[in-house]
Design an enzyme around this catalytic site. Structure first.
Site, short mmCIF file in Angstrom:
data_model
loop_
_atom_site.label_atom_id
_atom_site.label_comp_id
_atom_site.label_asym_id
_atom_site.label_seq_id
_atom_site.Cartn_x
_atom_site.Cartn_y
_atom_site.Cartn_z
CG HIS A 105 -2.12 -0.85 1.08
ND1 HIS A 105 -3.29 -0.41 0.51
CD2 HIS A 105 -2.31 -2.15 1.38
CE1 HIS A 105 -4.16 -1.40 0.50
NE2 HIS A 105 -3.59 -2.47 1.01
CE LYS A 126 -6.24 14.04 -0.12
NZ LYS A 126 -6.22 12.79 -0.87
NE ARG A 127 -4.46 10.09 9.81
CZ ARG A 127 -4.29 9.24 10.83
NH1 ARG A 127 -5.18 8.30 11.05
NH2 ARG A 127 -3.24 9.34 11.63
CE LYS A 131 -2.84 10.83 2.81
NZ LYS A 131 -3.66 10.20 1.76
CB THR A 178 -10.09 5.28 -1.99
OG1 THR A 178 -9.77 5.57 -0.63
CG2 THR A 178 -9.42 4.00 -2.43
CE LYS A 230 -13.76 6.85 0.06
NZ LYS A 230 -13.05 7.10 1.34
#
Ligand SMILES: *Cc1c(COP(=O)(O)O)cnc(C)c1O
Length: 838
Positions: free
Chosen positions: A365, A556-557, A562, A664, A668
């Site tokens: 992952h 998101k985290r 990110k 993901t 969404k």
């Protein structure tokens, strides 16, 4: 009599039965009456009434699996981020409207009742949510599947924002009852720890190993039903809870040390106490190591127990069992299966190794080095001494193979070894997982290529046939049908409901994307969802947002890779532009952030403070007005996510190229009609391919460019000198403009960018990001064109159903076919083939 018996007014009869069941649970299960039942009681009674429906189908499903004896898949994961189950179950059982009507007729507000449900937050982020989406898809596709995990008493912490900073509160989700689970007292496996290995020679001259003097912890099963969508299948998620073993207590009790005995009991039960709250980074703690083994061992014993109900020849195991490892977290299951086969079942090494390798498959992952698990050899020496011997043996045979294939290449041996030989020797869990599996997959096309050609290159050269890609997906039942009912209904009116089980059906939307009435109604739905989110923001953040502004969302985290910080640089850039030109014509924006930082991740927590500090300045500046608002929504979770995605206009997917394995959240958003602004990273690339390059905002360096720039020697200061707008932003952050009371508060952030190499290359991507955001604003002025592209995004999301992902796993990796379950109406009561507990 049951609801399937013929009767003249089935609808009415059905409502009465629902009401009866609900009231009986209020009275007999909860011991309340209409005077004393609280809203929480109403939720529980409703959940029990639904569970009764689930249980009927559950028993049928398990019986069908037992009878068919098809191959089964075990999805082992340290995380299952399930969220709430009530509405999802009602939808999948196709009884939502009946229940809504029945409960409303009793005078309850249905929405208020389902808001009482605690969410099952047994995961950190994408990896745990993926496991939950997979369970939904496997049940919907009638695949004989089991999710195996840990029943943490405390899930992911609840986040509060206090004075702009994250505060963590324990998520004691089991303090009240959990109506969805059933405890299985009879499914109790002892899990061994510590002790030593006795090696002896048996009467046939064979060396045998025995793991003795262990401290045992019992793993007790709790089962949660996982219903498929309208197909009568109900699968099982089995979570293990640690209970002290009785023998263990007795030792101390017999010595008369009562307190010590109880203390020990408490200690052993801590194993399943709490989920580790770090995402994409390992914590390296002994307790976590024990949790991983606890899950692996209990699950292997359960798998073998079930296998042995029908079979005696263990060499058939790979024909009947597939085990998918969700990252390396459960990879100790590999040496555990070896140990059971070798030491308890007397299988010889070669057979045991064949069986094991053919049974296991491993999903990677992440390629972030800080997230690759490596456990110190001394942990094994103390806690799992027999497993260490087995791993050393696996490694010995493996390295012999490497040496045979690549003679004289000692550097390769060192690189590929399962054991890292540093001053502290460590076991590389990814190497163990690759060597011990027949399949290794990444979770998006780009990610799988990076695995083959960079991270696991040596292994790919040796075992090319093992490597494959399975691009992640999401379940449309939760992420569209359930969370966005208005859009689901609109879509249904135009193209029918086939998309609920075949997401490619959404392609039919292309034909109506420019039909004025459809587009107008699409816009109205988006507006309605934005109004709902605006009400939530007003209630929780006391900020009035402009529903005609772009809802620009990054949820998101919180993680440096990110790049929430890059988003903040844009926020401040826009703010500065308004300040420089207060009368200018700006397209209004609402910047929405949400996400948790790992409690020990100092930089991520500082980024949260920065977002909130910028929000305070921007939101209270009268010159800005409602052209710009910055909102940080506390406690990102599945339930909050379900509110946000339907209301978003713009989806921020801006990780440095090559760092986000898949993502993901990106799927969404697009499914709910948001446009994406993103880098060519993870599944963004495949989203672009599906929706069309012209319907997505792409910016920034590519993976190759990132690598080349790094190799050439990247100097972030060049950008600082060259770009006045950027310089101004960084100077403001560093100089205390957003932290007047503490001018140095955010200096470390700018220091990371300017003086510590800007590892994630925010400055290199700044210009193209800002230019791309300008394109976004420009397009938003043209609402018709924006809407057309939004519809085309939804229309292009067929590929990203987790149903498609699961179909690929089932076909390529597991070799598993569906087992359909007959409807309850044809259920055979008193079936003599009953097989005891499952
Ligand atoms: C989908 C989801 C994630 C994953 O989001 P990414 O943007 O892919 O990191 C994390 N948390 C929750 C609650 C989710 O629903």
């Amino acid at each position: 009599m049951n609801e399937y018996d013929a009767n003249p007014a089935p609808e009415l009869d059905n409502l009465i039965l629902i009401i009866k069941s609900f009231l009986e649970h209020i009275e007999y299960t909860l011991g309340k009456d209409k005077y004393t039942a609280t809203r929480y009681d109403a939720f529980n009674a409703l959940a029990y009434a639904v569970r009764d429906k689930l249980v009927e189908r559950w028993l049928d499903t398990q019986q069908a699996y037992y009878n068919s004896d098809n191959k089964r898949v075990y999805y082992i994961s340290m995380e299952f981020l399930i969220g709430r189950s009530l509405i999802n179950s009602l939808i999948n059982l196709d009884i939502l409207e009946d229940f809504r009507e029945a409960i409303t007729s009793l005078g309850y507000d249905f929405e208020e009742i389902f808001d009482e449900e605690q969410e099952a937050g047994l995961g950190n982020g994408g990896l745990g949510r993926l496991a939950a989406c997979f369970l939904d898809s496997m049940a919907t596709m009638s695949i004989p599947a089991y999710g195996y995990g840990i029943r943490y008493e405390y899930g992911i912490f609840r986040q509060k924002i206090v004075d702009g900073a994250q505060m963590e509160l324990p998520d004691n989700w089991l303090r009240y009852r959990n109506p969805w689970e059933l405890d299985r007292q009879e499914h109790l496996h002892p899990v061994k720890f510590y002790g030593r290995v006795l090696t002896t020679t048996n009467k046939f001259g064979k060396t045998v190993s025995e793991w003795v003097d262990t401290e045992d912890v019992m793993a007790m099963a709790y089962d949660t039903p996982i219903p498929g969508y309208k197909n009568n299948s109900v699968n099982t998620m089995r979570l293990w809870s640690a209970k002290s073993s009785r023998d263990f207590d007795l030792k101390f009790f017999n010595e008369g040390n009562y307190i010590r005995a109880v203390e020990k009991k408490m200690q052993t039960e801590t194993i399943s106490k709490v989920l580790y709250p770090a995402d994409n980074v390992i914590e390296g703690k002994e307790l976590r190591f024990k949790q991983e083994y606890f899950l692996a061992s209990a699950t292997i014993h359960d798998v073998l127990y079930r296998f042995k109900k029908k079979h005696t020849d263990l060499r058939l195991l790979p024909d009947k069992v597939a085990i998918q490892l969700n990252d390396t977290h459960p990879a100790l299951a590999i040496p555990e299966l070896m140990r059971v086969l070798l030491d308890l079942e007397n299988v010889d090494w070669d057979d045991a190794w064949q069986i094991t390798r053919k049974t296991f498959a491993y999903t990677n992952h992440t390629i972030l080095p800080e997230a690759l698990e490596q456990w110190p050899v001394w942990f094994f020496e103390q806690i799992l001494p027999r497993h260490l011997q087995i791993i050393f043996d696996i490694n010995k045979y493996f390295l012999e193979e490497v040496a045979k294939q690549f003679p004289g290449d000692n550097a390769r041996l060192a690189r590929m070894s399962i054991v890292e030989e540093h001053w502290e020797r460590k076991i590389r869990m990814a190497h163990l997982a690759i060597v011990g599996s027949h399949s290794v997959n990444g979770v998006a096309a780009l990610h799988s290529e990076i695995l083959k050609h960079q991270l696991f290159r040596d292994f790919y050269e040796m075992y090319p046939e093992r490597f494959n890609n399975k691009t992640n997906g999401i379940t449309q039942r939760r992420w569209l049908k359930m969370s966005n009912p208005s859009l689901s209904e609109l879509i249904g009116e135009y193209i029918g409901d086939g998309w609920v089980t075949d997401l490619y059906e959404l392609e039919k939307l292309r034909a109506v994307a420019t039909e004025p009435e459809f587009a107008a109604r699409w816009q109205a739905v988006k507006k309605l969802n934005k109004e709902k989110l605006a009400a939530y923001i007003l209630k929780h953040n006391c900020i009035q947002v402009n529903v005609d502004s772009i809802f620009d969302c990054q949820v998101k985290r919180i993680h440096e890779y990110k790049r929430q910080l890059l988003n903040v640089l844009h926020v401040i850039t826009m703010y500065n532009r308004i300040k420089e030109n207060p009368a200018g014509d700006f397209v209004p924006r609402t910047f929405i952030f949400s996400g948790k930082a790992a409690p020990a991740y100092v930089t991520a927590k500082l980024i949260i403070r920065l977002i909130n500090a910028v929000a305070t300045i921007v939101n209270n500046d009268p010159e800005v007005g409602d052209r710009m608002k910055v909102v940080f929504l506390a406690n990102y979770s599945v339930s909050l996510a379900e509110h946000i995605f339907p209301a978003a206009d713009l989806s921020e997917q801006i990780s440095t190229a090559g760092t986000e394995a898949s993502g993901t959240g990106n799927m969404k958003f697009a499914l709910n009609g948001s446009l994406t602004i993103g880098t060519l990273d993870g599944a963004n690339i495949e989203i672009m391919e599906e929706v069309g390059r012209e319907n997505i905002f792409i910016f920034g360096l590519t993976t190759d460019e990132v690598n080349n720039t790094r190799n050439k020697g990247y100097n972030p200061r060049d950008y600082y000198s060259k770009l006045p707008a950027l310089r101004r932003v960084l100077d403001q952050i560093a100089g205390g403009f957003f932290s007047p009371g503490a001018p140095d508060l955010f200096r470390p952030i700018v220091d990371l960018l300017l003086n510590q190499g800007d590892y994630y290359m925010l400055l290199a991507d700044y210009t193209s990001y800002i230019a791309c955001q300008d394109e976004v604003s420009k397009l938003y002025r043209d609402q018709n064109e924006w809407t057309r592209r939004a519809i085309l995004n939804t229309a292009g999301m067929g590929k990203f159903s987790s149903d498609r992902t699961i179909a690929e796993y089932a076909r390529d990796i597991w070799g598993i076919s569906p087992v359909c379950v007959k409807g309850a109406e044809s259920r055979q009561h008193g079936d003599s083939s009953a097989h005891g507990s499952f």
